[in-house]
Design an enzyme around this catalytic site. Sequence first.
Site, mmCIF file in Angstrom:
data_model
loop_
_atom_site.group_PDB
_atom_site.id
_atom_site.type_symbol
_atom_site.label_atom_id
_atom_site.label_comp_id
_atom_site.label_asym_id
_atom_site.label_seq_id
_atom_site.Cartn_x
_atom_site.Cartn_y
_atom_site.Cartn_z
ATOM 1 N N ASP A 163 24.986 -26.749 33.466
ATOM 2 C CA ASP A 163 25.793 -25.686 34.079
ATOM 3 C C ASP A 163 25.522 -24.370 33.339
ATOM 4 O OD1 ASP A 163 27.627 -24.494 35.752
ATOM 5 O OD2 ASP A 163 29.384 -25.476 34.899
ATOM 6 N N GLU A 172 22.118 -19.924 34.727
ATOM 7 C CA GLU A 172 21.453 -18.877 35.517
ATOM 8 C C GLU A 172 20.483 -18.008 34.692
ATOM 9 O OE1 GLU A 172 24.371 -20.727 37.648
ATOM 10 O OE2 GLU A 172 24.739 -19.645 35.799
ATOM 11 N N ASP A 210 30.458 -23.013 42.298
ATOM 12 C CA ASP A 210 31.922 -22.907 42.299
ATOM 13 C C ASP A 210 32.441 -22.458 43.658
ATOM 14 O OD1 ASP A 210 31.704 -23.632 39.688
ATOM 15 O OD2 ASP A 210 32.108 -21.660 38.859
#
Length: 784
Positions: free
Chosen positions: A403, A406, A477
Amino acid sequence: MFGKIVNYKKENSKLIINFEKKIGIIDVINPHVINIFSPLKYEKHFSRAIETLEYEECEINFQSFDTYLELSTNALIIKIYDDFKVDFYDSNKQLLCEDYRDEREPFIRRGDSYLFEQEGHKSEEVSSSHKIEIIKKMYNDEKFYGLGEKTGHLNKKGYEYTMWNTDDASPHVESHKTLYKSIPFFITLRKNTSFGIFFDNTFKTYFDMGKENSNYYYFGADDGNLDYYFIAGPEFNKVVSRYTSLTGTTPLPQMWTLGHQQSRYTYDSKERLLEIADNFREKDIPCDVLHLDIDYMDDFKVFTWDEKKFPSPKEITKELSNNGFKVVTIIDPGVKKARGYSMYDEGLKNGFFATDKDGVTYINKVWPGDSAFPDFSDTLVRDWWADKQKLMIDSGVSGIWNDMNEPASFNGPLPDDVQFKNDGRPTDHREVHNVYGHLMSKATFNGIKKYTAKRPFVITRACYAGSQKYSTAWTGDNQSSWEHLRMAVPMLLNLGISGMAFVGTDVGGFISDCTPELLSRWVQIGCFSPLFRNHSAVVTRDQEPWSFDDTTSNIYRKYVKLRYKLIPYLYDLMKECESNGLPAMRPLVLHYTDDKNVHELNDEFLFGESILVAPILEQGKNFRAVYLPDGYWIDYWTGEIIKGQNHILKKAELDTCPIYIKKGSIIPNYPELNYIGEKEVDTLTLDIYPGNGNYTHYQDDGSSYNYKNGEFNLYKFTMTKNEDTIIKIEIPHKNYEEFYMNFKIKINDKNTNNILFNGEILSYDKTASGIEFIIPAVEGQIKF
């Protein structure tokens, strides 16, 4: 930008063209795939998506004309003009794709935006020019698909998007241009043909699909090389297969990863985790995997456990394993800046972290506070990170959930000038950003494979083209809202045809409170999503199925049990995906390209070729229009036979998701299971819908790579229907020792009476939908 053609030369599969200002290269990868390249920044290709570019020897013809050069294969004709304008034709000389010859001309936007913005509105931005721009002529019969994880409809015509992996906590709506994944690949559907374009550039890239001006569409980049692949069809599914042959197909996963999974931010103690596990078993809701979010760690330090909350992790995972559960733990890239913490000390000592432009380790804030970021663009760092997976594997963890990759930080995106080694080609964050999560997944995959010898289970939030080789993905999300449920279908479908086949959403939504009705409808999509995970955020209401009323729990249980019934069918689809790149969850346009009724179908999908799913996506609705394509379709719940190429109105109460089986289908089923591997399945059920069709079922050990050495079984079923229906059973490959002993045959036809197997009359039991009987799992022929 390029100027006139000066001269050219041919080198094997390449045509190298010297223009007045720059060099252009046309490279024939195979008859259907052509690479268009110009070394604007780097002399050679440096692809993070394509690891091995495999050429196919083919006939390449060349001609020179007064105003252009021409290459041709048996599938394509490519014409190259001054200024490196390139047009593509099929072998019948039909123009497929043409470079636009004029300058960009954005639509006029009238008025002064100042007062408009004072009220709080956001003005539409006028698109800027980019260092690299490829502009294609629009014929206005185009429809565009793909581009990975984007909001909005299945067809992307008339919209613009940016490829820049972004952690955006605001509610995702159709106007979002960026999300967590950057997959710069799209498919164009025109008239009787389809083709794809893959723009292999990891800098920030831009795709305007006719929003700026309906006369053209374009893609561009801030930097890097001009480097794109034209991928011919003409069949839509062949475009997907050829794209994934470039970037890699999704490898066959372990079977348990296809089971139902439960997560929450956060199950914050051993007691809570075991309570969740016990509830699943006591309440008869199958589940294979429990996820642990960030609170299992010691002070959010990756590759650690909080020994107070989770004492003796290995004993916990063993106890859960004895109850049929696997544990998957979250790992973020941010390494806490703390002397004495081994990950930080090792990374600092060996120069494994990204730095600022002065060579000092770059620090930003994430969950642990001040943190350093591993430089995954460097092979040594990826190897180091891969070895760290052993820490989790030794504690009994079965998979890793990546997670915040990015990479995200609490202070926004990393600055452009953060430095990376980039495997010997030093660069900055602008080039690495979109592949940071991709390279982290690669390292994680390699580590799990090294230390378990099993097929790794890696989940990622951020990815690039080709990430499907290393990880499954979820859509980030999302919100517990009907709009996000509706958006889930086209988003998952476009991800699938963009190569990311093993994907899903957070069932029920991650942010905000899910309602009983919303969860009941969401699980009906989750049932058919390759990644099937319920996940919710901290401080939201409990979202486990028993946290709602009995009606909701019963509906949830119904669709989880249906998922487990269909596990062998889904496993077959994942094996097919490894071979040809086609996802399990498919837009109807993939197989019914000539049917205009499916080109904009956002709320239905195929699960393989045999099952059509038309979920309810609106609150309070208990009916919907369903479009059935060519053929005959059988209502899964009622047995009604319906002629295709037809719209019908389907009544669907809260516990009913409209599902249709194509006539002539054979669907393998498993018996009821609490988890995959609970018991040996020695009898495979074949759910048969009489007609003409064939099916091949695949069987292996479900976890190892032994199948690569031939340790698998294949069962081929060929069904023909004339006056009688005949099912021919063949076993063309039998090299896995735990083969089926029996087949349980379920024939969905109430008029079936006499059954013969290998010439002998069989007895059978009548059912509500037809008959069923058991035969040995051997070659032979069923006649009825």
